[in-house]
Write a protein that holds these residues in place. Structure first.
Motif, PDB file in Angstrom:
ATOM      1  N   GLU A  13       5.676  12.459  13.194  1.00 36.92           N
ATOM      2  CA  GLU A  13       7.083  12.295  12.814  1.00 36.92           C
ATOM      3  C   GLU A  13       7.388  13.036  11.524  1.00 36.92           C
ATOM      4  OE1 GLU A  13      10.295   8.734  12.002  1.00 36.92           O
ATOM      5  OE2 GLU A  13       8.229   8.251  12.514  1.00 36.92           O
ATOM      6  N   GLU A  70       9.607  17.683  21.005  1.00 33.78           N
ATOM      7  CA  GLU A  70       9.053  17.111  19.785  1.00 33.78           C
ATOM      8  C   GLU A  70       9.368  15.615  19.686  1.00 33.78           C
ATOM      9  OE1 GLU A  70       9.486  21.434  19.396  1.00 33.78           O
ATOM     10  OE2 GLU A  70      10.869  19.837  19.986  1.00 33.78           O
ATOM     11  N   SER A  71      10.611  15.256  19.935  1.00 33.66           N
ATOM     12  CA  SER A  71      10.977  13.840  19.863  1.00 33.66           C
ATOM     13  C   SER A  71      10.396  13.064  21.041  1.00 33.66           C
ATOM     14  CB  SER A  71      12.502  13.694  19.845  1.00 33.66           C
ATOM     15  OG  SER A  71      13.040  14.193  18.645  1.00 33.66           O
ATOM     16  N   THR A 113      16.280  11.150  23.782  1.00 32.07           N
ATOM     17  CA  THR A 113      16.039  12.507  23.276  1.00 32.07           C
ATOM     18  C   THR A 113      15.967  13.499  24.425  1.00 32.07           C
ATOM     19  OG1 THR A 113      14.664  13.862  21.835  1.00 32.07           O
ATOM     20  CG2 THR A 113      13.504  12.360  23.319  1.00 32.07           C
ATOM     21  N   LEU A 154      15.536  11.755  15.522  1.00 30.44           N
ATOM     22  CA  LEU A 154      14.290  11.005  15.638  1.00 30.44           C
ATOM     23  C   LEU A 154      13.166  11.571  14.775  1.00 30.44           C
ATOM     24  CD1 LEU A 154      14.182  10.140  19.437  1.00 30.44           C
ATOM     25  CD2 LEU A 154      13.933   8.521  17.556  1.00 30.44           C
ATOM     26  N   THR A 155      13.167  12.890  14.559  1.00 32.89           N
ATOM     27  CA  THR A 155      12.090  13.489  13.769  1.00 32.89           C
ATOM     28  C   THR A 155      12.367  13.479  12.268  1.00 32.89           C
ATOM     29  OG1 THR A 155      13.052  15.689  14.110  1.00 32.89           O
ATOM     30  CG2 THR A 155      11.348  14.978  15.668  1.00 32.89           C
TER      31      THR A 155
END
Length: 426
Positions: free
Chosen positions: A424, A365-366, A361, A338-339
């Motif tokens: 992102e 972070e995600s 996730t 995702l990142t």
């Protein structure tokens, strides 16, 4: 006043005539008349050989491969009376579909004959509406695995003389060795024959190539039981730990909401479980899984074969670059990455209005990225937590699995592309 010229008559529409193993004798008068008046008769070599000499039309065998040749053959004989021979019912896995796609159903006359499935159910005493049909004509035997459930009756359309042996081997490999098998050859013809046995004891050499295989599914009690809904046991998959676990997988498929004919992108395939179970929901469901690791990509292919969806397309490459040439999806699942800069944007932009996106996730972070998109676009943001009972000394306690954050959303009409977010791209 100059008299108007008479209209030019339209060229005659091709007639598709179904024919069985009983040949000319089994045809009704309407089918015989169409063949007798035809200038050209197109068909397979086996069907053409069933016609008597008084069918004077020029006989043209189908070339191989057949489908690309359909348009050219029809054009070459335009203006002539054309009859096309088909095995059994032309609209049941037959040439009738290709001709309707080429000409339009209004420009085609179809005269069906009883299909091999109708004959088989009549011989077996099986209600047709309760019998599942799987074709292996031009398709891998692995697709049969998705239809295997204890107590089910299946009719398998055979690709040739070797198909019964292939089916028996697959049944044994998938834990259905006790299943009963009946091979019905030359149905409706003078040489009709039925051979019986079980998959685990099948040793008969290849027989007549014109056959249908009846299977009464019986699962070995020691084999792994696979249900008909998403959430297969984790043990059903070959994996290296990169697997959406059973309970989260079931919830994810529920959010993706597959429907017949729809296409899924499974981005970050891992073991391919989401794409596999998407395709198992209906035979017409399609999926493409994108996985950057070649070893994992090979593992996905093996899982798809084992679980009965060999048509799963596996793309080995990095997203978002690997997404550029893919067909438009109805739904997208993001299981990893995702990142990666641009990945979520590319998936969102690829969706048509009404398309669904689901992302899972386990990292903070995600999770922050999904929370930001949820604030912007709505949908549903949930946390899935699963705990399993495990031994604790002489007692039993709960072991908590890592919680999974899931964002699911439907793309509304007129949604603009998402600009890259700073979170992102860090």
């Amino acid at each position: 006043m100059i008299p108007a010229e008479p209209p030019i008559p339209a060229p005659p529409s091709p007639t598709v005539v179904g024919i069985g193993a009983d040949g000319w004798d089994g045809l009704p008068e309407s089918s015989r008349a169409a063949l007798l008046r035809a200038d050209v008769v197109i068909g397979g070599a086996r069907q053409l050989a069933l016609l008597p000499d008084r069918c004077a039309g020029r006989r043209v065998p189908w070339p191989s491969p057949l489908r690309p040749a359909v348009a050219g053959l029809l054009t070459a004989h335009q203006g002539l009376r054309v009859a096309v021979l088909a095995s059994g019912d032309p609209m049941f896995y037959g040439i009738g579909r290709a001709l309707c796609e080429e000409l339009g159903p209004e420009n085609l006359r179809v005269l069906p004959h009883p299909s091999s499935v109708s004959y088989a159910c009549a011989r077996l005493g099986w209600p047709l509406e309760d019998t599942e049909v799987v074709t292996l004509v031009g398709r891998p035997a692995a697709r049969l695995a998705a239809a295997l459930h204890d107590g089910r009756r299946l009719l398998v359309l055979s690709a040739g003389a070797g198909t019964p042996g292939d089916v028996a081997a697959l049944l044994r490999e998938r834990g259905f060795g006790p299943s009963g098998m009946r091979v019905l050859e030359q149905l409706g013809g003078a040489a009709e024959e039925c051979v019986t046995g079980t998959a685990e004891g099948w040793a008969r050499p290849p027989g007549d190539p014109l056959n249908v295989i009846a299977v009464e599914c019986r699962r070995d009690p020691a084999s792994l039981r696979l249900g008909a809904v998403p959430g297969l046991p984790d043990d059903a998959y070959e994996h290296d730990g990169q697997l959406t676990k059973r309970h989260v997988r079931a919830a994810t498929l529920g959010a993706l909401a597959p429907a017949p004919g729809e296409l899924l992108w499974d981005v970050g395939g891992g073991s391919g479980s989401i794409a596999v179970e998407w395709m198992r929901t209906h035979p017409s469901c399609r999926a493409v899984t994108v996985e950057r690791d070649p070893v994992r990509a090979g593992r996905i292919t093996r899982n798809a074969d084992r679980l009965g969806v060999p048509a799963l397309r596996v793309v080995t490459g990095r997203a978002p670059e690997a997404l550029a040439a893919l067909p438009v999806p109805d739904a997208v699942f993001i299981g990893g990455g995702l990142t990666v800069p641009g990945l979520l944007d590319a998936c969102w932009e690829a969706l048509p209005p009404g398309g669904r996106l689901v992302a899972n996730t386990v990292t903070l972070e995600s999770e922050a990225l999904l929370a930001e998109r949820y604030r912007r676009h709505g949908g549903e943001l949930v946390r899935l937590a699963v705990a399993h009972a495990v031994p604790v000394g002489g007692f039993t306690g709960w072991r908590q699995a890592m919680p999974v954050t899931q964002w699911s959303v439907r793309k509304p009409a007129g949604t603009p592309s998402i600009p890259p977010s700073s979170g992102e791209n860090r």
